[in-house]
Design a protein around this motif. Structure first.
Motif, PDB file in Angstrom:
ATOM      1  N   TYR A   1       0.820  -1.211   0.000  1.00  0.00           N
ATOM      2  CA  TYR A   1       0.000   0.000   0.000  1.00  0.00           C
ATOM      3  C   TYR A   1       0.855   1.263   0.000  1.00  0.00           C
ATOM      4  N   TYR A   2       1.804   1.343   0.921  1.00  0.00           N
ATOM      5  CA  TYR A   2       2.615   2.553   1.027  1.00  0.00           C
ATOM      6  C   TYR A   2       3.510   2.733  -0.195  1.00  0.00           C
ATOM      7  N   ASP A   3       4.030   1.650  -0.736  1.00  0.00           N
ATOM      8  CA  ASP A   3       4.840   1.754  -1.961  1.00  0.00           C
ATOM      9  C   ASP A   3       4.003   2.323  -3.103  1.00  0.00           C
ATOM     10  N   ASP A   4       2.760   1.851  -3.231  1.00  0.00           N
ATOM     11  CA  ASP A   4       1.887   2.350  -4.293  1.00  0.00           C
ATOM     12  C   ASP A   4       1.553   3.823  -4.097  1.00  0.00           C
ATOM     13  N   LEU A   5       1.398   4.230  -2.838  1.00  0.00           N
ATOM     14  CA  LEU A   5       1.120   5.635  -2.554  1.00  0.00           C
ATOM     15  C   LEU A   5       2.304   6.516  -2.961  1.00  0.00           C
ATOM     16  N   VAL A   6       3.511   6.069  -2.658  1.00  0.00           N
ATOM     17  CA  VAL A   6       4.711   6.820  -3.038  1.00  0.00           C
ATOM     18  C   VAL A   6       4.857   6.870  -4.556  1.00  0.00           C
ATOM     19  N   TYR A   7       4.517   5.776  -5.223  1.00  0.00           N
ATOM     20  CA  TYR A   7       4.604   5.734  -6.694  1.00  0.00           C
ATOM     21  C   TYR A   7       3.723   6.811  -7.337  1.00  0.00           C
ATOM     22  N   GLN A   8       2.629   7.179  -6.678  1.00  0.00           N
ATOM     23  CA  GLN A   8       1.730   8.172  -7.254  1.00  0.00           C
ATOM     24  C   GLN A   8       2.437   9.518  -7.459  1.00  0.00           C
ATOM     25  N   VAL A   9       3.393   9.826  -6.588  1.00  0.00           N
ATOM     26  CA  VAL A   9       4.171  11.055  -6.744  1.00  0.00           C
ATOM     27  C   VAL A   9       5.101  10.941  -7.945  1.00  0.00           C
ATOM     28  N   ALA A  10       5.746   9.799  -8.088  1.00  0.00           N
ATOM     29  CA  ALA A  10       6.652   9.593  -9.226  1.00  0.00           C
ATOM     30  C   ALA A  10       5.889   9.659 -10.549  1.00  0.00           C
ATOM     31  N   HIS A  11       4.638   9.211 -10.556  1.00  0.00           N
ATOM     32  CA  HIS A  11       3.836   9.219 -11.780  1.00  0.00           C
ATOM     33  C   HIS A  11       3.155  10.557 -12.040  1.00  0.00           C
ATOM     34  N   GLY A  12       3.308  11.500 -11.105  1.00  0.00           N
ATOM     35  CA  GLY A  12       2.727  12.821 -11.300  1.00  0.00           C
ATOM     36  C   GLY A  12       1.285  12.949 -10.869  1.00  0.00           C
ATOM     37  N   ASN A  13       0.737  11.916 -10.218  1.00  0.00           N
ATOM     38  CA  ASN A  13      -0.657  11.995  -9.768  1.00  0.00           C
ATOM     39  C   ASN A  13      -0.811  12.869  -8.522  1.00  0.00           C
ATOM     40  N   TYR A  14       0.241  12.951  -7.712  1.00  0.00           N
ATOM     41  CA  TYR A  14       0.256  13.819  -6.538  1.00  0.00           C
ATOM     42  C   TYR A  14       1.499  14.697  -6.603  1.00  0.00           C
ATOM     43  N   ASP A  15       1.381  15.896  -6.018  1.00  0.00           N
ATOM     44  CA  ASP A  15       2.543  16.773  -5.899  1.00  0.00           C
ATOM     45  C   ASP A  15       3.369  16.442  -4.666  1.00  0.00           C
ATOM     46  N   ALA A  16       2.775  15.736  -3.726  1.00  0.00           N
ATOM     47  CA  ALA A  16       3.477  15.340  -2.505  1.00  0.00           C
ATOM     48  C   ALA A  16       2.639  14.294  -1.786  1.00  0.00           C
TER      49      ALA A  16
ATOM     50  N   PHE B   1       8.343  13.434   4.519  1.00  0.00           N
ATOM     51  CA  PHE B   1       7.367  13.826   3.507  1.00  0.00           C
ATOM     52  C   PHE B   1       7.945  13.527   2.120  1.00  0.00           C
ATOM     53  N   VAL B   2       7.074  13.228   1.169  1.00  0.00           N
ATOM     54  CA  VAL B   2       7.496  12.781  -0.159  1.00  0.00           C
ATOM     55  C   VAL B   2       7.212  13.871  -1.185  1.00  0.00           C
ATOM     56  N   PHE B   3       8.221  14.128  -2.041  1.00  0.00           N
ATOM     57  CA  PHE B   3       8.080  15.087  -3.136  1.00  0.00           C
ATOM     58  C   PHE B   3       8.662  14.481  -4.413  1.00  0.00           C
ATOM     59  N   PRO B   4       8.293  15.017  -5.566  1.00  0.00           N
ATOM     60  CA  PRO B   4       8.843  14.483  -6.820  1.00  0.00           C
ATOM     61  C   PRO B   4      10.361  14.617  -6.856  1.00  0.00           C
ATOM     62  N   LYS B   5      10.991  13.764  -7.637  1.00  0.00           N
ATOM     63  CA  LYS B   5      12.436  13.779  -7.780  1.00  0.00           C
ATOM     64  C   LYS B   5      12.907  15.137  -8.295  1.00  0.00           C
ATOM     65  N   GLY B   6      13.833  15.754  -7.570  1.00  0.00           N
ATOM     66  CA  GLY B   6      14.380  17.036  -7.977  1.00  0.00           C
ATOM     67  C   GLY B   6      13.511  18.229  -7.644  1.00  0.00           C
ATOM     68  N   SER B   7      12.405  18.031  -6.935  1.00  0.00           N
ATOM     69  CA  SER B   7      11.521  19.155  -6.621  1.00  0.00           C
ATOM     70  C   SER B   7      12.204  20.135  -5.684  1.00  0.00           C
ATOM     71  N   PRO B   8      12.245  21.421  -6.033  1.00  0.00           N
ATOM     72  CA  PRO B   8      12.851  22.408  -5.124  1.00  0.00           C
ATOM     73  C   PRO B   8      12.056  22.589  -3.836  1.00  0.00           C
ATOM     74  N   LEU B   9      10.768  22.256  -3.874  1.00  0.00           N
ATOM     75  CA  LEU B   9       9.939  22.432  -2.687  1.00  0.00           C
ATOM     76  C   LEU B   9      10.361  21.477  -1.571  1.00  0.00           C
ATOM     77  N   GLY B  10      10.859  20.297  -1.934  1.00  0.00           N
ATOM     78  CA  GLY B  10      11.303  19.344  -0.923  1.00  0.00           C
ATOM     79  C   GLY B  10      12.419  19.906  -0.065  1.00  0.00           C
ATOM     80  N   ALA B  11      13.401  20.550  -0.706  1.00  0.00           N
ATOM     81  CA  ALA B  11      14.508  21.154   0.047  1.00  0.00           C
ATOM     82  C   ALA B  11      14.014  22.309   0.909  1.00  0.00           C
TER      83      ALA B  11
END
Length: 860
Positions: free
Chosen positions: A496-511, A746-756
């Motif tokens: 479940y949690y892996d699939d939730l994290v994948y949603q960010v990588a696929h662009g379905n969520y911003d975080a 917290f999870v953000f897209p790869k390279g997102s400046p907001l994460g930093a």
């Protein structure tokens, strides 16, 4: 060998050295460079009449054509026998001339710009500064303002192709990335440029680096302003490819470039430069730019090198020219002085018009200082400098040069596009779509309504949500967001949690916000913030009550080695006291059986301080005092330990370690949908593994027991097990080992400046007490799992705890025996000196004398 000799000196006249010039004489920059070359030679020889050499120019027009440039260079080498060529000013033309210079050993001094710091031929000298320096300056600016993404906009030519990898590496060094490249053809129409810029408006990034000539660049900025890309929030940085050539464009308008940052080559102020500008305006009556200054200094350097070399060997060897040569490429000579000339030219250093120290390093001008300007109104305003030694500085200080960190860097006030009050953050802030997990248990961390449809906006609660909101409130700018419930189809929970994290990588969520563990495999496709809660995987097992209700419980306070040591010392101390008191104390005399009984009685009675026999010798009293002190400590420790054993409930884990679980084939469990599944499956048989969703589910599994379909142990992360142990503190505990993890993030897209930015905001928040207050609100009685490991059982006292006391007692007793033996042997010295009897008889005599009363003692 046939040689073509240059003109020789007659009547002390200087030797004339032919030098070729290849430029586009129809272009403004070509005319400017040629004028500066002529002025340089005029200035150089005006006050150096004693010099033995003099450069003579042979000028050719390349007609802005690569073939024309190559033909002109070939003509100069073959027919004019030039010793060096100044020019061309175009990279394409330079590529055609490089090989000619190498084969003829004729140095080429080019004005073409390139990102490369090294040259392809030792005979090529570039009288321009490398793009690599301004790339470092741009990277320093990006790092200084904390921008994490930039988009380069380049012209489609060879220069751009060379600069791209250098820019990418420099930005990577400052933790910035390039999400997109835009390449515009040199002859692009307005519609083509507009189409490319419209594509950029769809990106989140708003920081752009422009590298192109002023004509195309002006068109780009005009259209950017038209479509709203010169408004608040945008950042534009232009390279010296535009700034160096602004003066060459008729009616160049900066109205559409308000707020742009620009990199310029730095020209130091000097009296020589001021005088040159005055003469330039009077003679040439045209604008002067950096290329003219480079040409002036390069010509000076060449004249100095030729004079330093002297008048020897300025000739062309044509012995390799065949009479049957069919082409011009096969019929030119080789400079005899070429290798020596390039070495001498590389060693020339002097203060020029274009820099404090003009010199060729590896065939390239050194770029030590660049000027950073800000376009404002109709002029450019200096805001600082970049130096190779100090980085970004507001003012130059050549006497105090230190390397500045990003935090020490400084620039002047900048007017940004749209004239905002603060520095642009570098990306568009849109309402974030944040995914949150929907859970049935452990809702203290995240609680989202379970009856909502997938991907519907929700208002979650819990510790993780409260921390995220507090962090966002500390951001330097306002960020809006909505939470969306994430559910797996058909109630599926595995992964479940892996699939939730994948949603960010696929662009379905911003975080994603929640109790998401930071895992190495997840970080391959998303970025995590700094952990806001520490974690690790622990093993929880039930506690069993060891009541110790047996007949031999009184032996448990002490370990067997302490019992043995104590008994031995009781006997030893009794023996020592008997030896010390036997001759002078009637209580320690009598038949042998009485001796043994008295000694043991005296020693053991000290446990309860019930000994009645008098001790009369000082040595014995000294030993008894020390021994009573040891016995006091030993009996008190025994009493305390036995009291604990008999009165405190003894709680022990039902399983002591992981190997015991595997060996017995016990059932185990993990929280459904978490990464702990992978750890458990690597250790246990799948048939022995079960899952739970809440603390109540876990307690039920433990209650049933492994034999009845329940479990003997549970695996989960520390924060969850803290809640479980808090609710059932007297029923369960943890055992070794602990599997280390990085915690929740917290999870953000790869390279997102907001994460930093969120990580930095969390660090600021954690410096206060806000995080502690949130913990108290959502985890009010939270205890650390290490506390639960503290066993209630009382350990048996071991010999190591009393080794020091026994050592002191033993040393005191042995010392007393040594003193007694010395005194006794001294008294019996006559027996020892009697040589009339054997040694054995003397020993027997000493034993008989020891058994006799010491009548000299005051006790008799």
């Amino acid at each position: 060998m046939m040689e073509v000799q240059v003109a020789t000196a007659r009547n002390n006249a200087a030797v004339k050295i032919p030098i070729g010039v290849v430029l586009d004489l129809d272009s403004r920059i070509g005319k400017e460079v040629l004028s500066c070359i002529n002025m340089a030679l005029s200035d150089f020889y005006s006050n150096r009449g004693h010099y033995r050499t003099k450069l003579v120019l042979h000028t050719r027009d390349s007609k802005n054509d690569v073939i024309g440039a190559a033909a002109a260079a070939l003509d100069l080498v073959k027919n004019e026998h030039v010793q060096a060529i100044i020019g061309p000013g175009n990279l394409m033309q330079e590529n055609f001339i490089i090989d000619l210079g190498k084969k003829s050993r004729v140095p080429i001094i080019s004005f073409a710009t390139t990102p490369l710091t090294s040259t392809r031929s030792p005979y090529l000298f570039r009288a321009t500064q490398s793009h690599s320096s301004q790339i470092k300056a741009i990277a320093a600016i990006v790092h200084f303002f904390g921008w994490r993404e930039v988009v380069p906009i380049f012209v489609d030519n060879e220069s751009a192709e060379g600069i791209i990898p250098y820019l990418s590496d420099a930005l990577e060094d400052v933790d910035a990335r390039i999400p997109h490249w835009t390449i515009i053809p040199p002859g692009a129409t307005d519609e083509e440029v507009k189409g490319e810029l419209y594509n950029l408006t769809k990106l989140q990034t708003t920081v752009f680096i422009v590298h192109m000539d002023p004509t195309l660049g002006s068109k780009v900025f005009d259209i950017a302003k038209e479509i709203g890309m010169m408004s608040e929030g945008y950042v534009w940085i232009i390279t010296d490819k535009m700034t160096n050539l602004w003066s060459l464009v008729d009616h160049f308008d900066t109205d559409s470039m308000q707020g742009v940052l620009a990199i310029r080559n730095y020209v130091p102020k000097s009296n020589e430069f001021d005088n040159f500008k005055v003469r330039w305006k009077r003679i040439v009556k045209a604008k002067l730019d950096i290329f003219g200054l480079w040409a002036y200094d390069a010509t000076f350097a060449l004249a100095k090198a030729v004079e330093k070399l002297g008048t020897k060997n300025f000739s062309l060897d044509v012995s390799n020219v065949s009479g049957s040569a069919r082409t011009d490429l096969e019929s030119f000579g080789v400079s005899q002085n070429g290798p020596e000339l390039i070495r001498t030219l590389s060693s020339i250093r002097f203060k020029g018009l274009s820099s404090e120290e003009f010199s060729f390093v590896n065939g390239q001008l050194e770029s030590s200082v660049l000027r950073i300007v800000n376009v404002n109104e109709n002029f450019e305003r200096g805001i600082g400098f970049w130096t190779s030694k100090s980085g970004l500085v507001k003012k130059l200080d050549f006497e105090n040069v230190t390397r500045n960190s990003a935090s020490m860097a400084n620039l002047g006030t900048i007017i940004w596009p749209g004239d905002p009050q603060s520095v642009p953050i570098g990306w568009k802030i849109q309402t974030l779509k944040i995914g949150v997990p929907v859970k049935n248990g452990f809702i203290e961390f995240v609680e989202a309504p379970n009856d909502t449809s997938p991907n519907s906006i929700v208002s979650p609660k819990g510790y993780c949500i409260a921390v995220f909101k507090a962090v966002m409130n500390t951001m330097k700018y306002n960020v809006t967001y909505n939470f969306y419930a994430f559910k797996m189809p058909d109630g599926e929970k595995t992964g479940y949690y892996d699939d939730l994290v994948y949603q960010v990588a696929h662009g379905n969520y911003d975080a994603v916000v929640g109790d998401i563990s930071i895992r190495a495999e997840r970080s391959l496709y998303v970025d995590f913030t700094l952990p806001f809660m520490e974690s690790g995987v622990v093993i929880v097992v039930p506690i069993k009550d060891d009541e110790n209700k047996n007949a031999w419980v009184f032996l448990k306070p002490l370990t067997w080695d302490l019992w043995v040591a104590s008994g031995c010392f009781f006997v030893f101390i009794g023996f020592v006291i008997w030896v010390l008191e036997h001759r002078i104390n009637g209580d320690f005399r009598g038949p042998p059986s009485h001796h043994v009984g008295t000694s043991l009685w005296f020693s053991f009675s000290t446990m309860v301080f019930a000994h009645r026999e008098r001790v009369v010798s000082n040595s014995a009293r000294f030993v008894v005092v020390i021994w009573c002190f040891v016995v006091l400590i030993l009996t008190q420790s025994y009493t305390a330990s036995l009291t604990s054993l008999l009165t405190v409930q003894q709680l022990q884990p039902s399983v002591t370690d992981l190997n015991e679980l595997v060996r017995k084939g016990e059932n185990v469990a993990y929280q459904d949908g978490t990464f702990v599944q992978g750890i458990v499956q690597n250790i246990f048989d799948p048939s022995k593994i079960k899952t739970f969703k809440s603390v109540e589910d876990l307690d039920k599994l433990f209650t049933k027991g492994s034999a009845k379909g329940g479990i003997a142990a549970a695996f989960d992360e520390i924060p969850y097990m803290n809640l479980f142990l808090e609710k059932y503190p007297d029923k369960y505990t943890t055992i070794e080992p602990t599997f280390k993890t990085e915690g929740f993030g917290f999870v953000f897209p790869k390279g997102s400046p907001l994460g930093a930015e969120v990580s930095r905001a969390f660090l600021r928040l954690s410096e206060g007490d806000e995080i502690k207050k949130i913990e108290e609100r959502y985890l009010p009685r939270r205890t650390r799992y290490l506390d639960s490991r503290t066993s209630n059982s009382s350990k048996s006292l071991g010999l190591e705890s009393f080794r020091g006391l026994f050592l002191i007692t033993g040393v005191a007793a042995i010392l007393a025996l040594i003193i007694f033996a010395a005194e006794f042997l001294y008294e019996q010295r006559e027996v020892l000196r009697d040589s009339g009897i054997s040694i054995w008889k003397r020993i027997l005599q000493l034993i008989r004398n020891f058994d006799l009363k010491d009548l000299t003692s005051y006790t008799f």
